[in-house]
Structure formats: C-alpha cells, structure tokens
Design a protein around this motif. Structure first.
Motif, mmCIF file in Angstrom:
data_model
loop_
_atom_site.group_PDB
_atom_site.id
_atom_site.type_symbol
_atom_site.label_atom_id
_atom_site.label_comp_id
_atom_site.label_asym_id
_atom_site.label_seq_id
_atom_site.Cartn_x
_atom_site.Cartn_y
_atom_site.Cartn_z
ATOM 1 N N MET A 1 38.500 65.611 35.889
ATOM 2 C CA MET A 1 37.930 64.798 36.900
ATOM 3 C C MET A 1 38.725 63.835 37.492
ATOM 4 S SD MET A 1 34.501 62.332 36.705
ATOM 5 C CE MET A 1 34.954 60.591 36.417
ATOM 6 N N THR A 2 39.053 63.635 38.514
ATOM 7 C CA THR A 2 40.132 62.627 39.241
ATOM 8 C C THR A 2 39.242 61.606 39.945
ATOM 9 O OG1 THR A 2 41.642 64.572 39.446
ATOM 10 C CG2 THR A 2 41.894 62.435 40.805
ATOM 11 N N VAL A 3 39.543 60.463 39.544
ATOM 12 C CA VAL A 3 39.179 59.382 40.162
ATOM 13 C C VAL A 3 40.086 58.579 41.011
ATOM 14 C CG1 VAL A 3 38.065 57.202 39.459
ATOM 15 C CG2 VAL A 3 37.504 58.883 38.143
ATOM 16 N N SER A 4 39.748 58.182 42.273
ATOM 17 C CA SER A 4 40.597 57.833 43.273
ATOM 18 C C SER A 4 40.233 56.358 43.389
ATOM 19 C CB SER A 4 40.510 58.646 44.669
ATOM 20 O OG SER A 4 41.447 58.019 45.499
ATOM 21 N N LEU A 5 40.910 55.445 43.212
ATOM 22 C CA LEU A 5 40.750 53.891 43.286
ATOM 23 C C LEU A 5 41.963 53.267 43.951
ATOM 24 C CD1 LEU A 5 39.312 52.817 39.697
ATOM 25 C CD2 LEU A 5 38.110 52.905 42.073
ATOM 26 N N PRO A 6 41.705 52.534 44.944
ATOM 27 C CA PRO A 6 42.987 51.773 45.504
ATOM 28 C C PRO A 6 43.482 50.759 44.521
ATOM 29 C CG PRO A 6 41.016 51.311 46.740
ATOM 30 C CD PRO A 6 40.463 52.011 45.410
ATOM 31 N N LEU A 7 45.217 51.020 44.384
ATOM 32 C CA LEU A 7 45.894 50.122 43.625
ATOM 33 C C LEU A 7 45.434 48.727 43.639
ATOM 34 C CD1 LEU A 7 48.080 50.332 41.296
ATOM 35 C CD2 LEU A 7 49.596 50.083 43.432
ATOM 36 N N VAL A 8 45.368 48.157 44.864
ATOM 37 C CA VAL A 8 45.100 46.564 45.033
ATOM 38 C C VAL A 8 43.608 46.353 44.356
ATOM 39 C CG1 VAL A 8 44.327 45.005 46.786
ATOM 40 C CG2 VAL A 8 46.182 46.734 47.338
ATOM 41 N N PHE A 9 42.984 47.376 44.171
ATOM 42 C CA PHE A 9 41.492 47.036 43.406
ATOM 43 C C PHE A 9 41.832 47.027 41.920
ATOM 44 C CE2 PHE A 9 37.873 48.720 41.121
ATOM 45 C CZ PHE A 9 36.833 47.572 41.499
ATOM 46 N N VAL A 10 42.632 47.764 41.315
ATOM 47 C CA VAL A 10 42.654 47.958 39.998
ATOM 48 C C VAL A 10 43.679 46.627 39.529
ATOM 49 C CG1 VAL A 10 44.153 49.425 38.320
ATOM 50 C CG2 VAL A 10 42.880 50.516 39.852
ATOM 51 N N LEU A 11 44.725 46.416 40.458
ATOM 52 C CA LEU A 11 45.506 45.322 40.039
ATOM 53 C C LEU A 11 44.671 43.901 39.918
ATOM 54 C CD1 LEU A 11 48.821 45.957 41.937
ATOM 55 C CD2 LEU A 11 48.419 46.290 39.311
ATOM 56 N N GLY A 12 43.847 43.914 41.016
ATOM 57 C CA GLY A 12 42.780 42.829 41.076
ATOM 58 C C GLY A 12 41.946 42.369 39.950
ATOM 59 N N VAL A 13 41.508 43.897 39.619
ATOM 60 C CA VAL A 13 40.700 43.477 38.246
ATOM 61 C C VAL A 13 41.497 43.235 37.145
ATOM 62 C CG1 VAL A 13 39.316 45.157 36.587
ATOM 63 C CG2 VAL A 13 38.891 45.437 39.057
ATOM 64 N N ILE A 14 42.562 43.649 37.063
ATOM 65 C CA ILE A 14 43.577 43.186 35.886
ATOM 66 C C ILE A 14 44.027 41.776 36.105
ATOM 67 C CG2 ILE A 14 45.890 43.538 35.059
ATOM 68 C CD1 ILE A 14 45.587 46.602 35.627
ATOM 69 N N ALA A 15 44.082 41.359 37.073
ATOM 70 C CA ALA A 15 44.735 39.786 37.426
ATOM 71 C C ALA A 15 43.350 39.037 37.271
ATOM 72 C CB ALA A 15 45.085 39.563 38.858
ATOM 73 N N TRP A 16 41.889 39.495 37.327
ATOM 74 C CA TRP A 16 40.920 38.608 37.162
ATOM 75 C C TRP A 16 40.569 38.713 35.686
ATOM 76 C CZ3 TRP A 16 36.313 40.542 34.781
ATOM 77 C CH2 TRP A 16 35.639 39.436 34.847
ATOM 78 N N ALA A 17 40.965 39.742 35.065
ATOM 79 C CA ALA A 17 40.546 39.686 33.387
ATOM 80 C C ALA A 17 41.581 38.937 32.689
ATOM 81 C CB ALA A 17 40.659 41.136 33.044
ATOM 82 N N ALA A 18 42.847 38.721 33.315
ATOM 83 C CA ALA A 18 44.000 37.821 32.613
ATOM 84 C C ALA A 18 43.544 36.550 32.786
ATOM 85 C CB ALA A 18 45.305 38.469 33.253
ATOM 86 N N ILE A 19 42.980 36.260 34.016
ATOM 87 C CA ILE A 19 42.752 35.022 34.270
ATOM 88 C C ILE A 19 41.493 34.275 33.433
ATOM 89 C CG2 ILE A 19 42.001 33.441 36.181
ATOM 90 C CD1 ILE A 19 43.711 34.924 38.231
ATOM 91 N N LYS A 20 40.468 35.172 33.252
ATOM 92 C CA LYS A 20 39.422 35.079 33.001
ATOM 93 C C LYS A 20 39.398 34.785 31.334
ATOM 94 C CE LYS A 20 34.675 34.606 33.046
ATOM 95 N NZ LYS A 20 34.067 33.360 33.759
ATOM 96 N N PHE A 21 39.895 36.157 30.702
ATOM 97 C CA PHE A 21 39.941 36.268 29.339
ATOM 98 C C PHE A 21 41.271 35.558 28.621
ATOM 99 C CE2 PHE A 21 36.917 39.257 31.145
ATOM 100 C CZ PHE A 21 35.770 38.898 30.396
ATOM 101 N N LEU A 22 42.238 35.875 29.324
ATOM 102 C CA LEU A 22 43.648 35.393 28.494
ATOM 103 C C LEU A 22 44.179 34.116 28.785
ATOM 104 C CD1 LEU A 22 45.707 38.782 28.932
ATOM 105 C CD2 LEU A 22 44.470 37.791 27.144
ATOM 106 N N GLY A 23 43.236 33.406 30.034
ATOM 107 C CA GLY A 23 43.761 32.031 30.117
ATOM 108 C C GLY A 23 44.989 31.963 31.222
#
Length: 64
Positions: free
Chosen positions: A1-23
């Motif tokens: 199964m191949t999932v196609s997500l825009p890179l901007v969305f993936v990076l946005g989720v990573i940035a949000w998680a880093a800001i929210k959970f890692l401080g």
C-alpha cells in the motif's frame, strides 16, 4: 500500500509535535525551516535530493 502525502503536511506535523511535546520554540522551528530553504540553493542540493529519494524508496519498499 502506497500512501501519498504532501511533504509540507508531514513536515508541519513534525514541527507541531516538536513544538507541542519537545518544547521547541516556534522561532527555532522557523529558523530551521529557513535554513533548509537556504541549503536547497547550495551545491549540496543534489546530494540532499538523492539521499531523500533513496530514503523514500527504502521506506516504500520499492528499492531492491
């Protein structure tokens, strides 16, 4: 199964998680993003693109 997500969305989720959970502070995330854009215009861009494509191929299982 191949999932196609825009890179901007993936990076946005990573940035949000880093800001929210890692401080990580918002300005640090912005500086890292701007540095990435600057780095893409240097002589290292072909190596970065090749490494990124190889990594995506490994994750997707399409590389032999």
């Amino acid at each position: 199964m191949t999932v196609s997500l825009p890179l901007v969305f993936v990076l946005g989720v990573i940035a949000w998680a880093a800001i929210k959970f890692l401080g990580i502070r918002l300005w640090v995330a912005v500086v890292i993003a701007l540095f990435g854009f600057w780095l893409s215009y240097t002589f290292l861009a072909p190596a970065i693109e090749s490494g990124t494509r190889s990594g995506v191929d490994v994750v997707n299982g399409t590389r032999d």
